[in-house]
Design a protein around this motif. Structure first.
Motif, PDB file in Angstrom:
ATOM      1  N   ILE A 114       0.855  -1.194   0.000  1.00 51.33           N
ATOM      2  CA  ILE A 114       0.000   0.000   0.000  1.00 51.33           C
ATOM      3  C   ILE A 114       0.887   1.239   0.000  1.00 51.33           C
ATOM      4  CG2 ILE A 114      -1.835   1.268   1.174  1.00 51.33           C
ATOM      5  CD1 ILE A 114      -2.509  -1.371   2.635  1.00 51.33           C
ATOM      6  N   HIS A 115       0.670   2.097  -0.982  1.00 55.44           N
ATOM      7  CA  HIS A 115       1.366   3.385  -1.049  1.00 55.44           C
ATOM      8  C   HIS A 115       0.334   4.464  -0.733  1.00 55.44           C
ATOM      9  CE1 HIS A 115       4.432   6.051  -3.426  1.00 55.44           C
ATOM     10  NE2 HIS A 115       4.354   6.362  -2.142  1.00 55.44           N
ATOM     11  N   ASP A 116       0.561   5.188   0.334  1.00 59.77           N
ATOM     12  CA  ASP A 116      -0.416   6.138   0.876  1.00 59.77           C
ATOM     13  C   ASP A 116       0.240   7.517   0.962  1.00 59.77           C
ATOM     14  OD1 ASP A 116      -2.740   7.043   2.454  1.00 59.77           O
ATOM     15  OD2 ASP A 116      -1.335   6.999   4.140  1.00 59.77           O
ATOM     16  N   VAL A 117      -0.257   8.465   0.139  1.00 58.17           N
ATOM     17  CA  VAL A 117       0.430   9.755  -0.016  1.00 58.17           C
ATOM     18  C   VAL A 117      -0.559  10.898   0.140  1.00 58.17           C
ATOM     19  CG1 VAL A 117       1.857  11.169  -1.562  1.00 58.17           C
ATOM     20  CG2 VAL A 117       2.010   8.676  -1.663  1.00 58.17           C
ATOM     21  N   TYR A 118      -0.071  12.012   0.668  1.00 52.85           N
ATOM     22  CA  TYR A 118      -0.846  13.251   0.645  1.00 52.85           C
ATOM     23  C   TYR A 118       0.087  14.435   0.434  1.00 52.85           C
ATOM     24  CZ  TYR A 118      -3.825  17.171   1.670  1.00 52.85           C
ATOM     25  OH  TYR A 118      -4.512  18.347   1.554  1.00 52.85           O
ATOM     26  N   VAL A 119      -0.309  15.320  -0.487  1.00 55.41           N
ATOM     27  CA  VAL A 119       0.397  16.577  -0.717  1.00 55.41           C
ATOM     28  C   VAL A 119      -0.653  17.678  -0.743  1.00 55.41           C
ATOM     29  CG1 VAL A 119       1.852  17.913  -2.284  1.00 55.41           C
ATOM     30  CG2 VAL A 119       2.188  15.437  -2.074  1.00 55.41           C
ATOM     31  N   GLY A 120      -0.464  18.688   0.060  1.00 59.07           N
ATOM     32  CA  GLY A 120      -1.434  19.782   0.114  1.00 59.07           C
ATOM     33  C   GLY A 120      -1.199  20.611   1.351  1.00 59.07           C
ATOM     34  N   TRP A 121      -2.183  20.606   2.256  1.00 57.51           N
ATOM     35  CA  TRP A 121      -2.055  21.359   3.498  1.00 57.51           C
ATOM     36  C   TRP A 121      -1.028  20.727   4.428  1.00 57.51           C
ATOM     37  CZ3 TRP A 121      -4.073  25.965   3.250  1.00 57.51           C
ATOM     38  CH2 TRP A 121      -5.162  26.195   2.401  1.00 57.51           C
ATOM     39  N   SER A 122      -0.718  19.475   4.187  1.00 59.93           N
ATOM     40  CA  SER A 122       0.348  18.790   4.919  1.00 59.93           C
ATOM     41  C   SER A 122       1.026  17.846   3.934  1.00 59.93           C
ATOM     42  CB  SER A 122      -0.219  18.022   6.119  1.00 59.93           C
ATOM     43  OG  SER A 122      -1.111  17.009   5.678  1.00 59.93           O
ATOM     44  N   TYR A 123       1.893  16.989   4.443  1.00 57.53           N
ATOM     45  CA  TYR A 123       2.575  16.065   3.540  1.00 57.53           C
ATOM     46  C   TYR A 123       2.911  14.781   4.281  1.00 57.53           C
ATOM     47  CZ  TYR A 123       6.222  13.875   0.748  1.00 57.53           C
ATOM     48  OH  TYR A 123       6.957  12.967   0.031  1.00 57.53           O
ATOM     49  N   PHE A 124       2.648  13.652   3.635  1.00 55.24           N
ATOM     50  CA  PHE A 124       3.171  12.374   4.105  1.00 55.24           C
ATOM     51  C   PHE A 124       3.288  11.433   2.911  1.00 55.24           C
ATOM     52  CE2 PHE A 124      -1.456  12.285   5.133  1.00 55.24           C
ATOM     53  CZ  PHE A 124      -1.876  11.243   4.320  1.00 55.24           C
ATOM     54  N   ASP A 125       4.166  10.470   3.053  1.00 54.25           N
ATOM     55  CA  ASP A 125       4.414   9.488   1.993  1.00 54.25           C
ATOM     56  C   ASP A 125       4.712   8.158   2.679  1.00 54.25           C
ATOM     57  OD1 ASP A 125       5.137   7.979  -0.169  1.00 54.25           O
ATOM     58  OD2 ASP A 125       6.628   9.380  -0.951  1.00 54.25           O
ATOM     59  N   ASN A 126       3.668   7.335   2.808  1.00 57.65           N
ATOM     60  CA  ASN A 126       3.784   6.071   3.535  1.00 57.65           C
ATOM     61  C   ASN A 126       3.810   4.891   2.571  1.00 57.65           C
ATOM     62  OD1 ASN A 126       3.383   7.442   6.093  1.00 57.65           O
ATOM     63  ND2 ASN A 126       1.207   7.552   5.568  1.00 57.65           N
ATOM     64  N   LYS A 127       4.600   3.889   2.923  1.00 56.49           N
ATOM     65  CA  LYS A 127       4.610   2.634   2.173  1.00 56.49           C
ATOM     66  C   LYS A 127       4.495   1.497   3.181  1.00 56.49           C
ATOM     67  CE  LYS A 127       7.468   4.264  -1.709  1.00 56.49           C
ATOM     68  NZ  LYS A 127       7.791   5.608  -1.214  1.00 56.49           N
ATOM     69  N   PHE A 128       3.435   0.692   3.020  1.00 60.09           N
ATOM     70  CA  PHE A 128       3.194  -0.425   3.927  1.00 60.09           C
ATOM     71  C   PHE A 128       3.135  -1.722   3.129  1.00 60.09           C
ATOM     72  CE2 PHE A 128       0.833   3.287   5.626  1.00 60.09           C
ATOM     73  CZ  PHE A 128       1.546   3.476   6.801  1.00 60.09           C
ATOM     74  N   GLN A 129       3.329  -2.831   3.842  1.00 61.23           N
ATOM     75  CA  GLN A 129       3.205  -4.139   3.205  1.00 61.23           C
ATOM     76  C   GLN A 129       2.582  -5.135   4.169  1.00 61.23           C
ATOM     77  OE1 GLN A 129       6.995  -5.814   2.180  1.00 61.23           O
ATOM     78  NE2 GLN A 129       7.689  -5.988   4.301  1.00 61.23           N
ATOM     79  N   ILE A 130       1.971  -6.166   3.577  1.00 60.81           N
ATOM     80  CA  ILE A 130       1.426  -7.287   4.347  1.00 60.81           C
ATOM     81  C   ILE A 130       1.885  -8.564   3.658  1.00 60.81           C
ATOM     82  CG2 ILE A 130      -0.657  -8.430   5.193  1.00 60.81           C
ATOM     83  CD1 ILE A 130      -2.093  -5.703   4.836  1.00 60.81           C
ATOM     84  N   GLU A 131       2.606  -9.402   4.365  1.00 60.36           N
ATOM     85  CA  GLU A 131       3.036 -10.699   3.836  1.00 60.36           C
ATOM     86  C   GLU A 131       1.981 -11.747   4.177  1.00 60.36           C
ATOM     87  OE1 GLU A 131       5.618 -11.338   2.029  1.00 60.36           O
ATOM     88  OE2 GLU A 131       7.071  -9.716   2.356  1.00 60.36           O
ATOM     89  N   LYS A 132       1.702 -12.627   3.206  1.00 58.00           N
ATOM     90  CA  LYS A 132       0.686 -13.655   3.423  1.00 58.00           C
ATOM     91  C   LYS A 132       1.062 -14.594   4.573  1.00 58.00           C
ATOM     92  CE  LYS A 132       0.416 -17.153   0.660  1.00 58.00           C
ATOM     93  NZ  LYS A 132       0.203 -18.003  -0.538  1.00 58.00           N
ATOM     94  N   GLU A 133       2.351 -14.808   4.748  1.00 59.16           N
ATOM     95  CA  GLU A 133       2.807 -15.788   5.734  1.00 59.16           C
ATOM     96  C   GLU A 133       2.393 -15.438   7.157  1.00 59.16           C
ATOM     97  OE1 GLU A 133       6.974 -15.992   5.253  1.00 59.16           O
ATOM     98  OE2 GLU A 133       6.892 -17.044   3.320  1.00 59.16           O
ATOM     99  N   LYS A 174      11.005  -0.873   6.388  1.00 60.06           N
ATOM    100  CA  LYS A 174      11.462  -1.520   7.621  1.00 60.06           C
ATOM    101  C   LYS A 174      10.534  -2.693   7.953  1.00 60.06           C
ATOM    102  CE  LYS A 174      13.274   2.816   9.508  1.00 60.06           C
ATOM    103  NZ  LYS A 174      13.198   3.785  10.637  1.00 60.06           N
ATOM    104  N   PRO A 175      10.689  -3.798   7.235  1.00 58.51           N
ATOM    105  CA  PRO A 175       9.772  -4.932   7.423  1.00 58.51           C
ATOM    106  C   PRO A 175       9.807  -5.535   8.822  1.00 58.51           C
ATOM    107  CG  PRO A 175      11.634  -5.526   6.014  1.00 58.51           C
ATOM    108  CD  PRO A 175      11.695  -4.053   6.187  1.00 58.51           C
ATOM    109  N   ASP A 176      10.862  -5.240   9.583  1.00 56.30           N
ATOM    110  CA  ASP A 176      10.924  -5.756  10.954  1.00 56.30           C
ATOM    111  C   ASP A 176      10.123  -4.891  11.928  1.00 56.30           C
ATOM    112  OD1 ASP A 176      12.566  -7.818  10.155  1.00 56.30           O
ATOM    113  OD2 ASP A 176      14.409  -6.672  10.508  1.00 56.30           O
ATOM    114  N   SER A 177       9.672  -3.740  11.440  1.00 52.38           N
ATOM    115  CA  SER A 177       8.898  -2.832  12.288  1.00 52.38           C
ATOM    116  C   SER A 177       7.414  -3.174  12.158  1.00 52.38           C
ATOM    117  CB  SER A 177       9.150  -1.380  11.859  1.00 52.38           C
ATOM    118  OG  SER A 177       8.356  -0.500  12.596  1.00 52.38           O
TER     119      SER A 177
END
Length: 436
Positions: free
Chosen positions: A34-53, A62-65
């Motif tokens: 999942i790539h989750d971004v916002y640019v405008g009144w604020s800013y963030f750029d998140n990248k998340f993942q989910i492993e099936k296992e 940081k997959p260990d986080s």
């Protein structure tokens, strides 16, 4: 008892089939990103993942986080919606895109309106009109379909989700600015499904800035009723306020006009002038005997002695007689999708403030601003709006008493019967036009 055995067996088989189908869906992916971004009144750029296992939501970098454990039922439903997508049928009731229908409108209309107007003065009359309008499912569908897409230039949310396996990647993306962020773009299709948005919102963490609230539909009710108000209620409320306060003016004008719109405004614009707003009554009047395609856009000061609305009654016929040979006016009458507006400010069509503004535009175009001095008396200020297919053309004109036609402003990709591209520029062009 013997009759119950086949029923139990059939039920167990059905349950096994459902479980089997769910397993197929769940197992048809290895990783979700999942790539989750916002640019405008604020800013963030998140990248998340989910492993099936392990079904753990982690940072892609940081997959260990570990952020949280994800409910497999949630994943199952998301994967199912992503895989079984198709172009949404826009001919369907668009309220269904938000999992709402006429029953929801009936049950919630009064509550929605009360919440919207809780800090705003209202009346029983407008409350009744508003609640009745909100219950109208045809109106609601029109509003619902408008709550999608992106049109603001200071607000850029973006969500991109990928369903990855060894052989393929299925992607869905959205940059919708309204609650639920519809539509989703999946395999070149536009998909309007608020449930998908809600599910993806549940995946996102709570403790970092994300598009979670927007995806979950927060403030949907406010946006829904706010658009409802602007589209179906605002003009009626303004009309009622003006009618109640200036009932004598209404009775006077209703003898010869249908009052299409009325509003009490503080105006310090091209039509009125001054550094501060002054109270005035703005109205759109229609005389069906003249034409259904012609309206009189009028502005009267609220001082009835100095600014009597009787002037438009006295001058209306003279205005129309002067326009009978005017080619722009006659084009309006023959056009199926045109509206012509004759301006009238207190006692004349071209107000002094409008004249001064026109002179400024003359100068901006390199034309002597005094070119038409002495010729503005009894000039007519006219606006033409035409719709063709999905496009709109707008033009603003000054008709001098000597017959000179001045195209003051032009916006759009066409104008009347002129060849496309006839005008080199648009905007406040201040160009004399010769028409036969």
């Amino acid at each position: 008892m013997n009759k119950l055995i086949p029923i139990i067996l059939i039920t167990l088989i059905c349950i096994q089939n459902v479980i089997g189908q769910n397993d197929i869906i769940i197992n048809n992916w290895d990783k979700i990103v999942i790539h989750d971004v916002y640019v405008g009144w604020s800013y963030f750029d998140n990248k998340f993942q989910i492993e099936k296992e392990d079904l753990l939501l982690t940072s892609l970098e940081k997959p260990d986080s570990i952020i949280k454990k994800v409910d497999p039922k949630l994943i199952n439903e998301i994967v199912g919606l992503l895989q079984n997508n198709g172009e949404s049928d826009l001919s369907k009731e668009s309220m269904s895109f938000f999992e709402k229908d006429s029953l929801w409108l009936d049950q919630n209309a009064a509550k929605l309106w009360k919440e919207y107007r809780k800090n705003w003065k209202t009346t029983k009359e407008i409350d009744s009109i508003a609640i009745g309008a909100i219950k109208d499912v045809r109106k609601a569908n029109k509003i619902a379909i408008s709550l999608q897409g992106s049109n603001r230039t200071d607000d850029y949310p973006f969500v991109f989700i990928q369903l990855i396996n060894k052989n393929d990647t299925l992607s869905a993306s959205s940059n919708g600015q309204y609650p639920y962020m519809l539509p989703w773009h999946i395999k070149k299709h536009k998909v309007y499904n608020s449930r998908l948005s809600e599910l993806i919102a549940e995946l996102l963490p709570d403790k970092v800035p994300t598009n979670k609230e927007r995806l979950s539909g927060k403030n949907f009710n406010y946006h829904f009723i706010n658009e409802f108000y602007r589209e179906f209620i605002n003009d009626k409320e303004n009309y009622l306020e003006a009618r109640n306060k200036y009932s004598r003016t209404f009775k006077l004008l209703e003898k010869e006009f249908e009052i299409k719109r009325a509003e009490i405004v503080d105006m310090s614009s091209i039509e009125w002038g001054g550094d501060f707003g002054r109270r005035c009554l703005e109205m759109s009047l229609k005389d069906s005997i003249v034409s259904k395609k012609i309206e009189f856009y009028t502005i009267f000061g609220t001082n009835k002695i100095m600014n009597s609305p009787k002037t438009i009654l006295y001058k209306k016929d003279k205005l129309i007689n002067r326009l009978k040979l005017n080619p722009v006016y006659n084009y309006t009458l023959k056009c199926d999708n045109c509206l012509g507006e004759i301006h009238w400010v207190n006692s004349k069509s071209l107000s002094k403030e409008a004249e001064n503004s026109f002179k400024e535009d003359l100068a901006d175009n390199g034309i002597d601003k005094n070119k038409y001095n002495g010729r503005y008396k009894d000039a007519i200020f006219y606006e033409l709006t035409e719709n063709r297919d999905t496009e709109t053309s707008f033009s603003r004109w000054i008709f001098l008493k000597d017959g000179t036609l001045i195209l003051w402003e032009y916006r759009g990709n066409y104008l009347m019967a002129f060849p496309k591209g006839f005008f080199e520029s648009k905007g406040y062009i201040c160009k004399e036009i010769v028409l036969k």
